[in-house]
Design an enzyme around this catalytic site. Sequence first.
Site: not given
Length: 474
Positions: A32, A73, A219, A277
């Site tokens: 990845r 963020r 995703k 994850t």
Amino acid sequence: MRDTKIVATLGPASSDEQTLREMIRAGVNVVRINFSHGAAQDHIDRVNLVRRIAEEEGVYVGVLADLQGPKIRIAMFEEKSVVLSNGAEFVFDTDSATPGNVQRVGLDYPELIKDVTGGDILLLDDGKIRMKVLSKNESSLRCVVEQGGVLSNRKGINKLGGGLSAAALTSKDMTDILTAAAFEADFLAVSFPKNAADMYMARELMRNAGGTNALMIAKIERAEAIPNLEEILEASDGIMVARGDLAVEVGDAKVPALQKKMIRMAREKNKLSITATQMMESMITSHVPTRAEVSDVANAVLDGTDAVMLSAETASGAFPIETVRVMAQVCVEAASFTPINLDQEMVNRTFGRIDQSVAMAAMFTAYHFNANAILCMTESGSTALWMSRFNSGVPILCMSRNIHTLRRLSLYRTVSVVPMPTEDMTREHAMATAEALLMKRGLLKLGDLVVTTSGSTMGKIGGSDTMLVRRIGS
């Protein structure tokens, strides 16, 4: 041969040649490339290194390019971090240029103010810090800290329950797609898609950039994606169960059931699935996993996922090779307990294409004849994909002359890939050559019962129209 594949994220801990080589030998099937970190040339260099090592090792390793997506963020603090106490008030505002303190901080995504209202819950740093919105104006949100802790620079922020309006594809993603196409990514993972339109757009952008061979992986990490899961699957080649951001938006307790639902739905629709994850998070700093992590990986295997993924464990962890080796062992052990219910799985399934019907007939025959292997000779890999959606307990040996197909097949569960000679030959010659090559590699032996699928015209996409059952050497 291991049924479930391993995806390993590359980073500082896994970019030197010797480590990469040992990781591939330990069981990495797909690497990845995380576009959230690193420069374009760094990614290109890593991909070139992986492919050179894979060629030297005689294996095929796929490359998954993972887009960053809209990262919502906070900005920076004066002292890099602050400690927030329960019950304290805290303000988010649009002044991202001014460093924050214990009372306030700026937002890199000022549109967040429009997306929330009084009473909404905000989760920061993957849910470690929780705040409730008290009020807002055009330029700020006034909140109260419900669960405090240390909050540092550039941490992510989510809204419990989802509902943020940020587009799935950012300008950075569009630039990164050009890089992914340049190094011929085999898979493109799209972060935070909300619906099928997001996936169609990503596919079109990738095609326009020249990445026509890449499979599209959605995703699933937004709450809004869950009710749209069926349409997202239709627009994609597979999904990633991205449990981190998804858990923050829907709550930790809902994720295990959602994981099972998503993997099951993907298999039913002939799509791929990756479970990701914190699968072996403790191995970032420890040479052994926790028993809970071992169970987590094993349960993903039992759910039928195509692949399990390592993130920081291999990107920045202290034991990248050991982590891959342990994960591979867990996958093998778990697969030995996977129930085989092929007849039941095929009930009420219909097949609208000749090549798909041939694939299913081969699976059924191999299972009931207790064959040693299924030999799938394919150009595009579709026959192997359909076979891999079912569990027959029979290894699928897939042979192709197409390098892009061989790399994509690296992600398909229960499928092992072997290259065919590139010269033109008749089907009979090709089958004899395939059997000889597989015997040389130790994958078949004299007397083995093999079910073979092939096409009358070699090299034709969608041309599989024949199934042959024979014993090697007879």
